[in-house]
Design an enzyme around this catalytic site. Sequence first.
Site, PDB file in Angstrom:
ATOM      1  N   ASP A   7       0.881  -1.163   0.000  1.00 27.67           N
ATOM      2  CA  ASP A   7       0.000   0.000   0.000  1.00 27.67           C
ATOM      3  C   ASP A   7       0.923   1.220   0.000  1.00 27.67           C
ATOM      4  O   ASP A   7       2.142   1.079   0.153  1.00 27.67           O
ATOM      5  CB  ASP A   7      -0.896  -0.025   1.263  1.00 27.67           C
ATOM      6  CG  ASP A   7      -1.812   1.193   1.345  1.00 27.67           C
ATOM      7  OD1 ASP A   7      -2.345   1.601   0.307  1.00 27.67           O
ATOM      8  OD2 ASP A   7      -1.989   1.743   2.455  1.00 27.67           O
ATOM      9  N   SER A   8       0.338   2.403  -0.104  1.00 29.70           N
ATOM     10  CA  SER A   8       1.162   3.613  -0.078  1.00 29.70           C
ATOM     11  C   SER A   8       1.730   3.882   1.319  1.00 29.70           C
ATOM     12  O   SER A   8       2.644   4.673   1.468  1.00 29.70           O
ATOM     13  CB  SER A   8       0.307   4.805  -0.494  1.00 29.70           C
ATOM     14  OG  SER A   8      -0.751   4.956   0.438  1.00 29.70           O
ATOM     15  N   CYS A  71      -4.671  -1.902  -1.452  1.00 30.07           N
ATOM     16  CA  CYS A  71      -4.891  -0.490  -1.742  1.00 30.07           C
ATOM     17  C   CYS A  71      -5.917  -0.385  -2.863  1.00 30.07           C
ATOM     18  O   CYS A  71      -5.708  -0.940  -3.948  1.00 30.07           O
ATOM     19  CB  CYS A  71      -3.552   0.117  -2.170  1.00 30.07           C
ATOM     20  SG  CYS A  71      -3.665   1.812  -2.747  1.00 30.07           S
ATOM     21  N   GLU A 153      -1.487   9.043   8.107  1.00 33.44           N
ATOM     22  CA  GLU A 153      -0.052   8.709   8.098  1.00 33.44           C
ATOM     23  C   GLU A 153       0.679   9.440   9.234  1.00 33.44           C
ATOM     24  O   GLU A 153       1.633   8.928   9.797  1.00 33.44           O
ATOM     25  CB  GLU A 153       0.589   9.079   6.755  1.00 33.44           C
ATOM     26  CG  GLU A 153       0.225   8.136   5.621  1.00 33.44           C
ATOM     27  CD  GLU A 153       0.775   6.716   5.799  1.00 33.44           C
ATOM     28  OE1 GLU A 153       1.923   6.576   6.265  1.00 33.44           O
ATOM     29  OE2 GLU A 153       0.051   5.754   5.486  1.00 33.44           O
ATOM     30  N   CYS A 185     -11.014   2.989   0.999  1.00 35.12           N
ATOM     31  CA  CYS A 185      -9.558   3.166   1.060  1.00 35.12           C
ATOM     32  C   CYS A 185      -9.126   2.409   2.303  1.00 35.12           C
ATOM     33  O   CYS A 185      -9.780   2.524   3.354  1.00 35.12           O
ATOM     34  CB  CYS A 185      -9.215   4.651   1.178  1.00 35.12           C
ATOM     35  SG  CYS A 185      -7.504   4.983   1.662  1.00 35.12           S
ATOM     36  N   HIS A 187      -6.908   2.865   4.333  1.00 32.81           N
ATOM     37  CA  HIS A 187      -6.527   3.704   5.482  1.00 32.81           C
ATOM     38  C   HIS A 187      -7.735   4.035   6.374  1.00 32.81           C
ATOM     39  O   HIS A 187      -7.585   4.284   7.561  1.00 32.81           O
ATOM     40  CB  HIS A 187      -5.946   5.040   5.012  1.00 32.81           C
ATOM     41  CG  HIS A 187      -4.506   4.996   4.606  1.00 32.81           C
ATOM     42  ND1 HIS A 187      -4.070   4.422   3.433  1.00 32.81           N
ATOM     43  CD2 HIS A 187      -3.396   5.472   5.225  1.00 32.81           C
ATOM     44  CE1 HIS A 187      -2.754   4.567   3.336  1.00 32.81           C
ATOM     45  NE2 HIS A 187      -2.315   5.206   4.416  1.00 32.81           N
TER      46      HIS A 187
HETATM   47  N1  DGL Z   1      -4.784   3.012   1.159  1.00 36.63           N
HETATM   48  C1  DGL Z   1      -4.985   3.384  -0.180  1.00 36.63           C
HETATM   49  C2  DGL Z   1      -6.290   2.977  -0.764  1.00 36.63           C
HETATM   50  O1  DGL Z   1      -6.858   1.993  -0.340  1.00 36.63           O
HETATM   51  C3  DGL Z   1      -4.296   4.561  -0.793  1.00 36.63           C
HETATM   52  C4  DGL Z   1      -4.248   5.815  -0.060  1.00 36.63           C
HETATM   53  C5  DGL Z   1      -3.412   6.842  -0.744  1.00 36.63           C
HETATM   54  O2  DGL Z   1      -2.206   6.667  -0.788  1.00 36.63           O
HETATM   55  O3  DGL Z   1      -3.975   7.839  -1.238  1.00 36.63           O
HETATM   56  O4  DGL Z   1      -6.799   3.597  -1.658  1.00 36.63           O
END
Ligand code: DGL
Length: 266
Positions: A7-8, A71, A153, A185, A187
């Site tokens: 993931d990012s 992600c 983050e 997402c 996150h």
């Molecule tokens: N966690 C990610 C997702 O599910 C990406 C978040 C990001 O880096 O913008 O989309």
Amino acid sequence: MRVGVFDSGLGGLTVVKAITNIFKGAQIFYIADTQFAPYGQKSKEQILNHSFDIANYLITNHQIDALVVACNTATSAAIKELREHYPNLIVIGTEPGIKPAISISKSGQIGVLATPATLKGEKYQLLVDKLSSSSSHIKLYEQACAGLVDQIEMGKIEDKTTFDMLNNWLLPMKNNGVDTIVLGCTHYPLVSTCIKKIMGDDINLIETGYAIANRLFFLSKEFGHKNDGELSVTVFFTADININMIDKILGTWKNGGKIKVRNINE
Ligand code: DGL
């Protein structure tokens, strides 16, 4: 079995956490691509390139048998190309849980929170078109949450700024009777408490970690995986990462397994 997950940043650890609940006898190599986070405000081409760099790294350095794109944004930009390029690899992606949201919502008013790139992506549009043709009573309230990943983050998951951001996006949904929110997402499950403060405890929050863990479990079985023995997780990061957040997300499981945190360049 060797499983790569990426993931990012920290978000995909919500998926790893779900995997640790049902998966055993494997080594998990997680990449938090913090150098390029957030992905959600980048172009498809940039996200595609990062996804391929990470997949190549995981294949070359860790000989993975399966790749979990934890992600939504990277799945939208790169899953088709990854599957085409690595036909012998198990490749599992992440998609906003619109379908489970439709089956659980009573009011038919559903909020979708995702990154700008996910909502703009062709994959999301196809998913919505497919589902909405058979669900005419459903109304989707889509919200691109620019900036939310950065807050998470930084570990600001219960911060006033984060609350205010979410409040701005969610109040119109609340006023329209939204009873179910898709966390599109990986996150966003990390700000569930904040979302519940705004929407109330009864709100249905749809996250996809468990569905992905089950899919991995199922495909690994077909691959011959016995699901027996210890599970280890190594978290690699490509730039700064909030170590306390890693503990917070994987903390409970950590006591029962092995976890290492490493800078990818060392
Ligand atoms: N966690 C990610 C997702 O599910 C990406 C978040 C990001 O880096 O913008 O989309």
